[in-house]
Scaffold this active site. Structure first.
Site, short mmCIF file in Angstrom:
data_model
loop_
_atom_site.label_atom_id
_atom_site.label_comp_id
_atom_site.label_asym_id
_atom_site.label_seq_id
_atom_site.Cartn_x
_atom_site.Cartn_y
_atom_site.Cartn_z
N GLU A 39 64.89 92.58 74.68
CA GLU A 39 63.92 92.79 73.60
C GLU A 39 63.62 94.27 73.40
OE1 GLU A 39 62.93 90.70 71.33
OE2 GLU A 39 64.10 89.14 72.32
N CYS A 194 69.38 85.02 56.17
CA CYS A 194 68.34 85.61 55.30
C CYS A 194 68.34 87.13 55.49
CB CYS A 194 66.98 85.00 55.64
SG CYS A 194 65.76 85.24 54.35
N CYS A 201 72.07 82.05 50.84
CA CYS A 201 71.13 80.95 50.58
C CYS A 201 71.81 79.58 50.56
CB CYS A 201 70.39 81.20 49.27
SG CYS A 201 69.45 82.73 49.28
#
Ligand code: ADE
Length: 356
Positions: A39, A194, A201
């Site tokens: 992270e 996205c 889409c």
């Protein structure tokens, strides 16, 4: 959670079980330590760049204890090229805290994680969710973009009010169960479908819940970032090379964006180079050659750099000040350097050795 939110969450989860990026190395042998390192690396760096760094990091420091016992310069060296070195310094501090105050075991609640250096609200939530399956909500760039589109939100993702609204929406989709998978699912949806440009889409699991899609205006969300003009700073980097082909490096002070990293001595265009070298390094030099200028962009500053190659017959530097200097010859010295310095050195060393 409302039933439509529940449906969105479930659709994203089932999409993830079929299409998620399960090959990512930090998704194997999941532990708080591995998730934390990933992270932090992923905060400002792309997945493809992070993968080899993550693997090298885990080989060198497979446990938190090993990391806590490592010297900071070694960690910075392993971090070289990832940029934003404050992250590596915070990593070091957090490792010390967890070793000393938590017996090398990561805390599993978000509030405790958030108190650690370098871990903000979203990163704390990502660790709590992915490593401990806690129902915590993340809000990174990917999630912001998805929510702006699904809710067709006007406004700017940098606006404090918009961010508050996004946190509240993101919480409404966060499931009480399977939050580990959901957290990775929403990251993957943003990173693979996205996307900022050319969103896919047709493959999206939630088009019927997406206001932007339904009004055929996905490309308008989020609103384009207002263009900010960042300040520019001009500088001259001195590539001082001795007869052995070694290059003089200077360690940065303990503060600033490149704190403690090894850089080239720097002066400004106003300085007379030979006089500068005499005053600061008591160095007498031969020919001086300007190389093509290049720039390095930070978030808030553009550095325009003109490198100058300077040949000297001296190999001993009699220091005129408290600068930390070293003659650099090869990769084997394992010094932590910013990427533009490393690139320039590789380029210079290659070109000078191929000529000789
Ligand atoms: N970006 C930030 N955290 C990530 C993760 N755990 N997996 C993939 N992309 C990410």
């Amino acid at each position: 959670m409302g039933s439509s939110n529940h449906n969105v969450t479930q659709a994203i989860l089932s999409w993830y079980h079929q299409n998620g990026r399960s090959h990512l190395p930090w998704r194997k042998k999941i532990s708080a330590y591995r998730v934390w390192i990933a992270e932090i690396m992923l905060q400002q760096t792309q997945v493809a760049t992070v993968i080899p760094y993550f693997q090298r990091f885990m080989q060198t420091y497979p446990t938190l204890k090993k990391l806590a016992n490592a010297p900071l310069p070694d960690i910075l060296h392993l971090w070289s090229g990832l940029g934003y070195y404050t992250r590596a310094r915070c990593l070091y501090q957090t490792a010390q805290i967890i070793a000393n105050d938590y017996h090398c075991e990561f805390p599993n609640d978000r509030q405790a994680l958030e108190r650690l250096p370098g871990i903000g609200r979203s990163t704390a939530a990502a660790i709590a969710a992915i490593a401990f399956n806690k129902p915590e909500t993340i809000l990174d760039g990917n999630v912001k973009r998805i929510l702006m589109r699904v809710h067709a939100l006007e406004g700017n993702v940098y606006d404090r009010k918009v961010i508050e609204q996004l946190w509240s929406l993101a919480e409404q989709y966060t499931p009480k169960q399977n939050c580990d998978d959901y957290t990775q699912a929403i990251m993957d949806l943003g990173a693979t479908l996205c996307t900022p440009k050319n969103p896919q889409c047709t493959q999206c699991p939630i088009p019927k819940y997406c206001r932007a899609f339904k009004s055929n205006s996905v490309d308008q969300y989020p609103a384009a970032k207002p263009r900010t003009v960042i300040p520019k700073r001009e500088c001259i980097w001195l590539v001082i090379m001795n007869k052995k082909g070694q290059i003089l490096l200077k360690q940065q002070k303990d503060t600033g964006i490149w704190a403690q990293l090894w850089c080239l001595p720097e002066c400004t265009a106003k300085d007379n180079i030979k006089a500068w070298l005499k005053t600061h390094l008591n160095l007498t030099v031969g020919p001086v050659k300007h190389l093509a200028a290049f720039s390095h962009r930070f978030t808030h500053l553009q550095l325009n750099i003109t490198p100058i190659i300077i040949l000297t017959t001296q190999t001993r530097i009699v220091k005129q000040n408290d600068w930390k200097l070293i003659w650099y010859q090869s990769e084997q010295q394992k010094l932590a350097m910013p990427t533009p310095v490393k690139r320039l050195l590789t380029h210079t060393l290659q070109n000078t050795t191929s000529q000789s």
